[in-house]
Design a protein around this motif. Structure first.
Motif, PDB file in Angstrom:
ATOM      1  N   PHE A 111      -1.045  -3.139   2.366  1.00 53.74           N
ATOM      2  CA  PHE A 111      -2.392  -2.687   2.021  1.00 53.74           C
ATOM      3  C   PHE A 111      -3.371  -3.794   2.362  1.00 53.74           C
ATOM      4  O   PHE A 111      -3.206  -4.942   1.943  1.00 53.74           O
ATOM      5  CB  PHE A 111      -2.508  -2.338   0.533  1.00 53.74           C
ATOM      6  CG  PHE A 111      -3.895  -1.919   0.128  1.00 53.74           C
ATOM      7  CD1 PHE A 111      -4.338  -0.625   0.351  1.00 53.74           C
ATOM      8  CD2 PHE A 111      -4.776  -2.836  -0.445  1.00 53.74           C
ATOM      9  CE1 PHE A 111      -5.631  -0.240  -0.002  1.00 53.74           C
ATOM     10  CE2 PHE A 111      -6.071  -2.465  -0.794  1.00 53.74           C
ATOM     11  CZ  PHE A 111      -6.493  -1.161  -0.571  1.00 53.74           C
ATOM     12  N   PRO A 143      -7.554  -4.425   2.270  1.00 58.46           N
ATOM     13  CA  PRO A 143      -8.816  -3.840   1.815  1.00 58.46           C
ATOM     14  C   PRO A 143      -9.898  -3.885   2.882  1.00 58.46           C
ATOM     15  O   PRO A 143      -9.972  -4.822   3.682  1.00 58.46           O
ATOM     16  CB  PRO A 143      -9.189  -4.707   0.609  1.00 58.46           C
ATOM     17  CG  PRO A 143      -8.516  -6.007   0.844  1.00 58.46           C
ATOM     18  CD  PRO A 143      -7.241  -5.694   1.591  1.00 58.46           C
ATOM     19  N   ASP A 189      -9.814   1.086   4.271  1.00 52.55           N
ATOM     20  CA  ASP A 189      -8.609   0.396   3.831  1.00 52.55           C
ATOM     21  C   ASP A 189      -7.432   0.762   4.739  1.00 52.55           C
ATOM     22  O   ASP A 189      -7.324   1.893   5.207  1.00 52.55           O
ATOM     23  CB  ASP A 189      -8.238   0.811   2.401  1.00 52.55           C
ATOM     24  CG  ASP A 189      -9.263   0.396   1.358  1.00 52.55           C
ATOM     25  OD1 ASP A 189      -9.992  -0.577   1.592  1.00 52.55           O
ATOM     26  OD2 ASP A 189      -9.316   1.056   0.302  1.00 52.55           O
ATOM     27  N   ASP A 205      -3.525   1.366   4.749  1.00 52.42           N
ATOM     28  CA  ASP A 205      -2.436   1.659   3.816  1.00 52.42           C
ATOM     29  C   ASP A 205      -1.162   1.936   4.603  1.00 52.42           C
ATOM     30  O   ASP A 205      -1.014   2.994   5.220  1.00 52.42           O
ATOM     31  CB  ASP A 205      -2.795   2.853   2.937  1.00 52.42           C
ATOM     32  CG  ASP A 205      -1.771   3.084   1.818  1.00 52.42           C
ATOM     33  OD1 ASP A 205      -0.658   2.529   1.911  1.00 52.42           O
ATOM     34  OD2 ASP A 205      -2.075   3.821   0.870  1.00 52.42           O
ATOM     35  N   TRP A 243       1.983   1.482   3.117  1.00 54.36           N
ATOM     36  CA  TRP A 243       3.085   1.515   2.158  1.00 54.36           C
ATOM     37  C   TRP A 243       4.239   2.414   2.605  1.00 54.36           C
ATOM     38  O   TRP A 243       5.404   2.096   2.289  1.00 54.36           O
ATOM     39  CB  TRP A 243       2.583   1.945   0.783  1.00 54.36           C
ATOM     40  CG  TRP A 243       1.907   0.835   0.027  1.00 54.36           C
ATOM     41  CD1 TRP A 243       0.593   0.749  -0.310  1.00 54.36           C
ATOM     42  CD2 TRP A 243       2.514  -0.368  -0.464  1.00 54.36           C
ATOM     43  NE1 TRP A 243       0.346  -0.427  -0.974  1.00 54.36           N
ATOM     44  CE2 TRP A 243       1.503  -1.134  -1.097  1.00 54.36           C
ATOM     45  CE3 TRP A 243       3.817  -0.882  -0.440  1.00 54.36           C
ATOM     46  CZ2 TRP A 243       1.757  -2.362  -1.690  1.00 54.36           C
ATOM     47  CZ3 TRP A 243       4.058  -2.111  -1.038  1.00 54.36           C
ATOM     48  CH2 TRP A 243       3.048  -2.841  -1.647  1.00 54.36           C
ATOM     49  N   TRP A 280       6.941   0.358   4.057  1.00 51.26           N
ATOM     50  CA  TRP A 280       7.511  -0.744   3.291  1.00 51.26           C
ATOM     51  C   TRP A 280       9.014  -0.635   3.067  1.00 51.26           C
ATOM     52  O   TRP A 280       9.718  -1.651   3.150  1.00 51.26           O
ATOM     53  CB  TRP A 280       6.762  -0.902   1.971  1.00 51.26           C
ATOM     54  CG  TRP A 280       7.219  -2.107   1.198  1.00 51.26           C
ATOM     55  CD1 TRP A 280       7.820  -2.122  -0.022  1.00 51.26           C
ATOM     56  CD2 TRP A 280       7.132  -3.475   1.608  1.00 51.26           C
ATOM     57  NE1 TRP A 280       8.118  -3.406  -0.401  1.00 51.26           N
ATOM     58  CE2 TRP A 280       7.715  -4.263   0.589  1.00 51.26           C
ATOM     59  CE3 TRP A 280       6.631  -4.105   2.751  1.00 51.26           C
ATOM     60  CZ2 TRP A 280       7.792  -5.646   0.658  1.00 51.26           C
ATOM     61  CZ3 TRP A 280       6.727  -5.486   2.843  1.00 51.26           C
ATOM     62  CH2 TRP A 280       7.291  -6.244   1.806  1.00 51.26           C
ATOM     63  N   THR A 316      -1.222  -6.488  -4.569  1.00 50.21           N
ATOM     64  CA  THR A 316      -0.384  -6.037  -3.451  1.00 50.21           C
ATOM     65  C   THR A 316       0.865  -6.906  -3.346  1.00 50.21           C
ATOM     66  O   THR A 316       1.983  -6.399  -3.184  1.00 50.21           O
ATOM     67  CB  THR A 316      -1.168  -6.087  -2.129  1.00 50.21           C
ATOM     68  OG1 THR A 316      -2.349  -5.299  -2.245  1.00 50.21           O
ATOM     69  CG2 THR A 316      -0.327  -5.567  -0.977  1.00 50.21           C
TER      70      THR A 316
END
Length: 284
Positions: free
Chosen positions: A137, A139, A215, A217, A219, A222, A245
């Motif tokens: 992540f 920002p 943003d 993202d 995830w 991951w 994070t």
């Protein structure tokens, strides 16, 4: 003293109707028979950022390959700015990475994002992963800050002027010695025909950051990343890798998180304690 060697290969990148090749170059340290470590730099940086870490790892018998990502340093520039994106970087590196078999990865900022993509690419075998001050992540406020300092091409009368600029814009790298700033400036300089000095990257690398930002993202990637041992380094004042994070990343089994004091984005990996931390993890 260990001296670097230089390697090159023409790697393909995807995204055009025609077949294209981009010259990919890297700096290599240590014995050719050593277990490979691939080091990949941040957005506007280059392979020589890793000299201190590479010398240390080479002395331990590792083969260290510090890549100039396309558009930076000695590697070729891509024909259009819109191609400066992680999938194209991975495609350009494929001939090198597949030739290595199993390898470790040290990625700073953009180099960490590229490493995350490598983890999700079939056929590539990353053993251990050091992610330096980036995560799944990012920002939008941090992206806007980066776009601000990329928005105007910087031309300097001499390398001293370029070094002064680097000291300002990369102050979050941490407290570096004068010789370390001089090292960064020397390898960040591209001499122009008019005798002035430009930064050693294609100004078009900022094209993907034009327009409205949001943003980032990642995830969903991951689980593929955390399927191997991972060391996450976070500068204690980082605005790209937020504390929450990093904590979430550290919840995965096999993922270690270390906070680097007196740094923002991103720790320079020149200080002996930082070098030792990375070397100890990679020796596992």
């Amino acid at each position: 003293m260990e001296r670097p060697r230089f390697g090159a290969v023409s790697g393909p990148f995807e995204g055009t109707a025609e077949s294209r090749l981009v010259p990919l170059r890297w700096v290599e340290w240590g014995p050719a028979s050593g277990k490979p470590v691939v080091c990949v730099h941040g957005l506007t940086r280059n392979a020589r950022d890793f000299d201190a870490l590479a010398r240390h790892l080479a002395a331990q018998g590792r083969r260290v390959i510090c890549v100039d990502v396309p558009g930076r340093g000695l590697s070729g520039w891509l024909p259009e700015g819109r191609f400066y994106a992680v999938p194209h970087y991975i495609a350009a590196m494929m001939p090198l990475l597949t030739s290595l078999g199993e390898f470790d990865w040290v990625g700073t900022s953009m180099g960490g994002l590229i490493g995350m993509g490598v983890c999700a690419t079939p056929g590539l075998k990353m053993r251990r992963f050091v992610i330096n001050d980036i995560g799944p992540f990012v920002p939008v406020a941090a992206l806007e800050r980066i776009r601000t300092y990329l928005s105007e091409p910087r031309i300097f009368a001499d390398i001293a002027g370029l070094e002064a600029y680097l000291r300002q814009v990369h102050a979050p790298f941490g407290p570096l010695a004068d010789e370390e700033w001089a090292h960064l400036a020397h390898y960040s300089a591209r001499m122009r025909p008019d005798g002035q000095v430009a930064l050693h990257y294609d100004p078009a690398i900022m094209e993907p950051m034009q327009g409205e930002l949001a943003d980032v993202d990642l995830w969903p990637l991951w689980p593929a990343v955390a399927s191997r041992p991972v060391l996450v380094l976070r500068g204690e004042r980082s605005d790209l890798l937020l504390r929450e994070t990093a904590l979430r990343m550290g919840e995965s089994p096999g993922v270690q998180v270390a906070t680097i004091p007196r740094c923002g984005h991103a720790p320079a990996l020149m200080e002996p304690a930082q070098v030792a931390l990375v070397a100890h993890f990679l020796a596992g």
